[in-house]
Design an enzyme around this catalytic site. Structure first.
Site, PDB file in Angstrom:
ATOM      1  N   GLY A   1     100.635  36.796 -57.613  1.00  0.00           N
ATOM      2  CA  GLY A   1      99.715  36.185 -56.652  1.00  0.00           C
ATOM      3  C   GLY A   1      98.352  36.853 -56.647  1.00  0.00           C
ATOM      4  N   CYS A   2      98.340  38.170 -56.706  1.00  0.00           N
ATOM      5  CA  CYS A   2      97.085  38.923 -56.675  1.00  0.00           C
ATOM      6  C   CYS A   2      96.270  38.670 -57.941  1.00  0.00           C
ATOM      7  CB  CYS A   2      97.364  40.409 -56.491  1.00  0.00           C
ATOM      8  SG  CYS A   2      98.222  40.760 -54.938  1.00  0.00           S
TER       9      CYS A   2
END
Length: 155
Positions: A43-44
């Site tokens: 996600g990051c």
């Protein structure tokens, strides 16, 4: 958690090149300040890559993008090189800034409780006032939402 129209807390943190970046030095610019859990996680990585892709559009809006996590400056350098990121990442290893911004919170995962970073984005105006807060961010389409909000704030 900080609210809209509150003054953004002052900060001075090292970036990926170990250069100190302070809020006071960014006066006069719009700031997109996003907090994320960890470098090189799915996600990051998606969020950082999307902010990088949109960086020219944010620059056209006279805005600077700053990502903040508890990772070290060395981890940030590795993340930037590995993913060819074009944004600035700040290291808050002591979590001081994250606590001041209210994003260092109690989290639960598989029944276990721990302190961690809640993915959050703030838009700060040139006078250092918070003008938008995106809490518990879902990465999908987040960058587009931030950009649309910034455009509307500047209109």
């Amino acid at each position: 958690m900080l609210k809209i129209d509150e003054k953004a807390p002052e900060f001075c943190l090292p970036n990926q090149d170990d250069i100190e970046i302070c809020l006071r030095d960014l006066k006069g610019k719009w700031i997109v300040l996003y907090f994320y859990p960890r470098d090189n996680t799915p996600g990051c990585t998606t969020e950082a890559c999307e902010f990088t892709d949109a960086a020219p559009d944010f620059s056209d809006l006279d805005a600077i993008i700053l990502g903040v996590s508890a990772d070290s400056t060395k981890k940030h350098r590795n993340f930037i090189e590995k993913r060819e990121l074009g944004i600035t990442l700040l290291s808050d290893e002591e979590t001081t800034m994250m606590q001041e911004y209210g994003v260092w919170q109690l989290k639960k995962n598989y029944g276990k409780e721990y302190m961690g970073i809640v993915r959050t984005t703030f838009i700060i105006n040139p006078d250092g006032i918070i003008k938008a807060v995106f809490e518990k961010v879902r990465v999908k389409e987040h960058v587009a939402k931030v950009q649309a909000e910034l455009e509307s704030l500047k209109a």
